[in-house]
Design a protein around this motif. Structure first.
Motif, PDB file in Angstrom:
ATOM      1  N   TYR A  15     -29.341 -46.444  28.490  1.00 57.58           N
ATOM      2  CA  TYR A  15     -30.759 -46.399  28.829  1.00 57.58           C
ATOM      3  C   TYR A  15     -31.638 -46.288  27.583  1.00 57.58           C
ATOM      4  O   TYR A  15     -31.200 -45.888  26.509  1.00 57.58           O
ATOM      5  N   PRO A  49     -34.564 -50.873  24.588  1.00 58.19           N
ATOM      6  CA  PRO A  49     -35.446 -51.897  25.145  1.00 58.19           C
ATOM      7  C   PRO A  49     -35.080 -53.334  24.806  1.00 58.19           C
ATOM      8  O   PRO A  49     -35.564 -54.256  25.483  1.00 58.19           O
ATOM      9  N   PHE A  93     -31.194 -47.732  32.714  1.00 57.26           N
ATOM     10  CA  PHE A  93     -32.607 -48.048  32.867  1.00 57.26           C
ATOM     11  C   PHE A  93     -33.226 -48.226  31.487  1.00 57.26           C
ATOM     12  O   PHE A  93     -32.648 -47.841  30.459  1.00 57.26           O
ATOM     13  N   GLY A  94     -34.394 -48.858  31.445  1.00 59.95           N
ATOM     14  CA  GLY A  94     -35.141 -48.976  30.204  1.00 59.95           C
ATOM     15  C   GLY A  94     -34.538 -49.886  29.167  1.00 59.95           C
ATOM     16  O   GLY A  94     -34.844 -49.762  27.973  1.00 59.95           O
ATOM     17  N   ASN A  95     -33.708 -50.834  29.607  1.00 63.14           N
ATOM     18  CA  ASN A  95     -33.129 -51.804  28.682  1.00 63.14           C
ATOM     19  C   ASN A  95     -33.897 -53.120  28.776  1.00 63.14           C
ATOM     20  O   ASN A  95     -34.955 -53.184  29.391  1.00 63.14           O
ATOM     21  N   GLU A 115     -31.777 -53.689  33.534  1.00 62.79           N
ATOM     22  CA  GLU A 115     -32.507 -52.438  33.737  1.00 62.79           C
ATOM     23  C   GLU A 115     -31.918 -51.543  34.817  1.00 62.79           C
ATOM     24  O   GLU A 115     -32.420 -50.439  35.054  1.00 62.79           O
ATOM     25  N   ASN A 116     -30.875 -51.976  35.467  1.00 60.12           N
ATOM     26  CA  ASN A 116     -30.184 -51.130  36.440  1.00 60.12           C
ATOM     27  C   ASN A 116     -28.779 -51.669  36.654  1.00 60.12           C
ATOM     28  O   ASN A 116     -28.430 -52.756  36.155  1.00 60.12           O
TER      29      ASN A 116
END
Length: 276
Positions: free
Chosen positions: A180, A183, A207-209, A214-215
């Motif tokens: 996570y 970005p 998350f937050g990639n 992102e999931n």
């Protein structure tokens, strides 16, 4: 000409800028080796060191830019850590290191641009943690790592784009998966991660990639495994545009319903060949 030490070896405190050719004949350390809290800018040596009975650390060195040597180190008896070295750009190529009997972590090294040098490593008897390295672009150095015994922690690496080097880890040896706040991370669909998620091997935090990573569902789609391809309803243009990364379906069983006032095109559904 010290050949072995039964206790610990610590290099710490105020010292000259360059320390070179340290302990060239030493082959074993019964305790740990710590290069920590010192003011040196460059450290080299330990060319004959084969094993430590406890851990190995390069930690908390405010001025340290390069560390070299340790080319014959094969086993570390506890954890191995490289952390909180804000100027460090080069650390040893652990070319003969095969096992770490504890955690392996690379944390908070501001200047480090890649995590490399672990090409022979096959076993980590603990967690693998690489996080808060804001300039590390890739993790490609663990191609022979097949077994860990703990978490995979990869987070807060601002420019990390790939974890391709982690693909050969046996997913059964992973207990938690943390991916996570990376970005730019687009390449995380490696075999170990895909299998761990698909088999629900344990807790998953993703998350937050980068977009499409992102999931857990999106990562599985990127692994080539379409998700939830039955009775799909899309409520907006954004959901249509994201269909390839959120579903990955080429066919849908049941109904496809599109119900959104802002829908202007169906380009995101171009991979679909059948529905119904």
């Amino acid at each position: 000409n010290v050949a072995s030490v039964t206790g610990n070896v610590t290099i710490t405190g105020t010292m000259s800028g360059t320390l070179s050719n340290l302990f060239p004949a030493m082959t074993t350390v019964g305790g740990y080796v710590a290069l920590s809290g010192n003011t040196a800018t460059s450290i080299s040596g330990f060319a004959s060191l084969i094993s430590t009975g406890a851990g190995f650390g390069i930690e908390g060195n405010a001025n340290l830019v390069t560390v070299s040597g340790f080319g014959n180190l094969a086993t570390v008896g506890s954890s191995l850590g490289i952390s909180s070295n804000p100027l460090l750009t080069t650390y040893p190529s652990f070319s003969n290191l095969t096992s770490v009997n504890g955690d392996l972590f690379v944390i908070a090294n501001t200047a480090l641009t890649s995590v490399s040098g672990f090409g022979s490593l096959n076993t980590v008897n603990g967690s693998l943690a690489i996080y808060s390295n804001p300039n590390a672009v890739s993790i490609s150095a663990f191609q022979n790592l097949t077994s860990i015994n703990g978490y995979v922690n990869m987070y807060d690496n601002a420019v990390l784009t790939s974890i391709s080097g982690l693909g050969n880890i046996n997913p059964a040896t992973i207990t938690y998966l943390y991916l996570y706040n990376n970005p730019l991370l687009a390449t995380c669909n490696v075999a170990s991660v895909c299998a761990y998620i698909a088999n629900a091997g344990g807790p998953i935090y993703i998350f937050g990639n980068a977009f499409g990573r992102e999931n857990a569902t999106q990562v599985l789609v990127s692994c080539g495994t379409p998700q939830n391809c039955t009775d799909i309803t899309l409520y907006s243009q954004a959901q249509i545009d994201a269909f390839p990364v959120n579903y990955g379906c080429t066919s849908i069983t049941g109904t496809l319903t599109i119900n959104g006032a802002d829908v202007t095109n169906l380009d995101g559904l171009s991979q679909l060949t059948a529905a119904g």
